[in-house]
Design an enzyme around this catalytic site. Structure first.
Site, PDB file in Angstrom:
ATOM      1  CB  ALA A  40      43.893  31.169  95.777  1.00 58.52           C
ATOM      2  CB  SER A  88      27.319  60.614  69.367  1.00 55.54           C
ATOM      3  OG  SER A  88      26.853  61.608  68.499  1.00 55.54           O
ATOM      4  CG  LEU A  89      32.706  59.008  68.112  1.00 54.52           C
ATOM      5  CD1 LEU A  89      33.338  57.637  68.289  1.00 54.52           C
ATOM      6  CD2 LEU A  89      33.780  60.059  67.884  1.00 54.52           C
ATOM      7  CE  LYS A 121      31.667  53.908  67.779  1.00 52.47           C
ATOM      8  NZ  LYS A 121      30.625  53.104  68.433  1.00 52.47           N
ATOM      9  NE  ARG A 142      26.891  60.002  74.163  1.00 53.38           N
ATOM     10  CZ  ARG A 142      25.941  59.946  73.232  1.00 53.38           C
ATOM     11  NH1 ARG A 142      25.035  58.988  73.273  1.00 53.38           N
ATOM     12  NH2 ARG A 142      25.895  60.828  72.267  1.00 53.38           N
ATOM     13  CE  LYS A 318      29.560  51.430  64.287  1.00 56.53           C
ATOM     14  NZ  LYS A 318      28.322  52.098  64.141  1.00 56.53           N
ATOM     15  CB  CYS A 412      15.276  10.265  56.400  1.00 59.16           C
ATOM     16  SG  CYS A 412      16.582  10.948  55.374  1.00 59.16           S
ATOM     17  CB  CYS A 415      16.031   7.553  52.363  1.00 57.96           C
ATOM     18  SG  CYS A 415      16.312   7.339  54.128  1.00 57.96           S
ATOM     19  CB  CYS A 436      19.735   7.636  53.673  1.00 53.95           C
ATOM     20  SG  CYS A 436      19.397   9.396  53.621  1.00 53.95           S
TER      21      CYS A 436
END
Ligand code: IVH
Length: 676
Positions: A40, A88-89, A121, A142, A318, A412, A415, A436
């Site tokens: 605020a 890139s990697l 990463k 990129r 990764k 059901c 049952c 049931c």
């Protein structure tokens, strides 16, 4: 001439002061992660700056924090060339691959122990920021690494990206590369609102970040909860000679840097870092898909150079993917103890989040329809951390055949009883209750547990066997089992059979509250069971109570009351209770709370810290006939407020509910006949 009570010079001074404060708060919030003032206050400063600048528009500059959102949507994005290209990697998924990388680096540098900067990463979108004389001039995606798109207007709306660098000593031209990402909390909040408005939710935080940057109207980007971490710079002037210290310098200049970045030594240092981040992954506020190792010293990076698009001096290690694609073979229905029908996805086995998954949750009927998932679809399965695997979405583009829509069965599957779904609830339930078999197994298992009837030796496997062999249909049948029947079961010797019969015999005299809990009435836990037993004293009295009477009991609200009434309304539940009695189960009548009840009909709320455990006050109040509730409403009779009481006390005052201190109450206990 003065405007808004300020001369031009005064306004200039005030605007500078406000900008300094706002930038300082941004820095504390986004870089140090240590905000100094509530939102605020920040908003107030911002509004004041807007007002000052409105009075003297010549004071507005592009680096002013008010200028993050530009008014006009673009026609398209201009092209930006990256020099040097954004690389890139290379990826590794196993320790062996990391060891190979390490060997190559060590050979290239002719050294054994290499120092790396190790970083999370981030799973977001790569961005390049250009600062000319300390001011943000360009932000570019990129793209293909050589050419990206100018998304400056969008990136300027992201508060974590400084429009102006802090401090001193930065080079005249500084290019910072990093990741724009969407924090998990922002993603969840955004999707909640989108669903409320009937709009399409974002698929995941990464798509959320990418899509937000691609907006032509920066006003839209400004509404998206985006954040930024710097991880790289191609600039070398006026910077340290290594990655780790360079990141620290960028941080001093006001650029957010991930606080998890570490300097590590050798292969083991890398692997330890990976394991540590994997363990902490689920608790981070943002998604990461692995860690990055970067040879720390720039001269060493230069010796190693790069092959095609990826540097030889860095590697992405990764984590196992948290999302994978597989085939949804079928949607089965499972029935739980309370009769809840849960749709379960049967999947072609898939390796995801580090384990092979063959079943995943589909949550409920509405989710299945919202996501339009159908048996036969290709689906994305998600398993994050220790969370139960779920079907995140269907890949509709891969649906080549007409597939039938899912519909909840009306009967059901266990049952054949009718399935009902109460309006306003997401869950469908079997109405078969204890008839049931699925519910029967669950309810018998629960009946035997320690806090219920405590029948030693009656484990889950045995319950399944007993139900499947048709020996036990209801909990009452347990008490008719014979030595011969039990001994004939698989994996059950004569001695175990005898022990079980003994345990059953010993369970025949439960206090009423234990039996109530053991019956597995929805929402009736041990505490509620105790309150009910203490209030009604006998099973008969409880069975006859209506919802209104029930809500007079402590801990019992309208929901619990309706479950209790519904349970006893089912004739087969009443039959089971009768059968238990016929089989010799003889529950102990609980002493009904008696004596003077001067507080009968009143509802009390306890709040703040009291000098004795709360349960003692609660017991006293209940003994006097009051009901103790946890929330204050118009129906509350008295709020008993201890030290440092907060919102409940405030609410009581607002509603005009009577408030008592602990001293008042202790006084009252001296002469309880008198109206408190
Ligand atoms: S360094 C030459 N560091 O991963 C180094 N990248 O495949 C190039 N990424 O597009 C990038 N976190 O968007 C680096 N700490 C980090 C990173 C990171 C995420 C992304 C980046 C890049 C991709 C590389």
């Amino acid at each position: 001439m003065t405007r808004a009570g300020l001369t031009h010079a005064g306004a200039q001074q005030r605007a500078a002061e406000l900008r300094r404060l706002i930038e300082q708060h941004n820095y504390r919030y986004y870089v140090l992660d240590d905000p100094e003032v509530p939102d605020a206050e920040y908003d107030r400063l911002m509004r004041e700056l807007v007002a000052v600048e409105a009075s003297y528009p010549d004071l507005i500059s592009p680096a002013s924090p008010t200028q993050r959102v530009s008014g006009t949507p673009l026609d398209g994005f201009a092209e930006v060339r990256h020099r040097p290209p954004m690389l890139s990697l290379g990826n590794a998924f196993s320790t062996a691959e990391v060891a190979d990388f390490y060997r190559r680096v060590a050979q290239g540098l002719e050294r054994e122990t290499i120092t790396f900067a190790a970083e999370p990463k981030l799973d977001g979108v790569a961005i390049s920021l250009t600062y000319l004389d300390g001011r943000l001039t360009t932000a570019a995606t990129r793209g293909d690494g050589e050419r990206g798109e100018d998304v400056s207007a969008n990136v300027r709306t992201i508060r974590a990206v400084p429009l102006k660098l802090r401090g001193t000593g930065w080079p005249g031209l500084l290019e910072v590369r990093g990741e724009i990402y969407m924090p998990r909390a922002g993603f969840a909040a955004f999707n909640r609102k989108a669903l409320e408005r009937g709009e399409k939710p974002l698929v995941n935080p990464r798509n959320g970040a990418a899509g937000s940057l691609r907006q032509l109207d920066p006003q839209i980007t400004a509404q998206r909860p985006l954040a930024f971490f710097a991880y790289n710079t191609p600039t070398r002037e006026q910077l340290p000679d290594n990655q780790f210290d360079t990141l620290a310098r960028l941080r001093d200049w006001g650029l957010p840097v991930n606080p998890e970045v570490r300097r590590v030594e050798g292969l083991q240092g890398c692997l330890d870092y990976h394991a540590g981040m994997a363990a902490r992954r689920a608790g981070l506020g943002y998604d990461i898909d692995g860690v990055v190792y970067k040879v720390d010293r720039f001269v060493e990076q230069d010796i190693l150079g790069f092959i095609s698009r990826a540097p030889r001096w860095a590697l992405a290690h990764k984590f196992p993917a948290e999302e994978e694609i597989t085939r949804l073979l079928a949607i089965d229905i499972q029935v739980g103890r309370t009769g809840a029908l849960t749709p379960v996805a049967r999947l072609e086995p898939v390796f995801v989040g580090g384990v092979t998954v063959t079943n995943a949750t589909l949550h409920n009927e509405d989710e299945i329809h919202r996501k339009d998932v159908r048996a036969g679809d290709w689906v994305v399965v998600r398993r994050a951390g220790d969370v139960i695997p779920e079907v995140a979405r269907a890949i509709h583009a891969r649906r080549t055949l007409e597939l039938p829509q899912f519909s909840m069965p009306r009967q059901c599957p266990e049952c054949g009883s009718a399935v009902e779904r109460i309006t306003g609830e997401a869950v469908s339930r079997c109405t078969g209750g204890l008839f049931c078999p699925a519910q029967r197994k669950h309810s018998i298992r629960h009946f035997a547990t320690r806090k219920a009837m405590d029948i030693e030796g009656l484990g889950d496997k045995l319950v399944d066997q007993l139900v499947e062999a048709g020996l036990v249909r209801t909990v009452a049948d347990l008490y008719h089992l014979t030595q011969a029947q039990l001994a004939a079961l698989e994996r059950m010797g004569g001695k175990s059979a005898e022990n079980l019969l003994q345990a059953l015999e010993e369970s025949k005299k439960p206090p009423l509250d234990r039996l109530l809990y053991a019956l597995g009435i929805r929402e009736v836990g041990e505490v509620t069971a105790h309150s009910l037993a203490a209030h009604f004293g006998t099973m008969d009295a409880l069975q006859q109570a209506d919802e209104e009477t029930l809500t007079k009991v402590s801990d019992v609200g309208p929901v619990v009351a309706s479950h209790v009434v519904a349970f006893f309304a089912q004739h087969h539940n009443r039959d089971v209770i009768q059968a238990l009695q016929d089989a010799g189960v003889d529950w102990q009548v609980v002493e009904k709370t008696t004596g003077e009840q001067p507080l009968a009909g009143q509802t009390w709320v306890l709040t703040g810290s009291l000098s004795m455990p709360r349960i003692q006050f609660k017991n006293q109040l209940e003994a006097l006939g009051a009901k103790v509730s946890s929330s204050v409403s118009g129906k509350t009779s008295v709020v008993l407020a201890g030290e440092a009481a907060g919102s409940k006390l405030a609410k009581a005052r607002k509603l005009g509910v009577r408030v008592m201190t602990e001293a008042d109450f202790l006084n009252y206990l001296q002469s309880p006949g008198v109206d408190p």
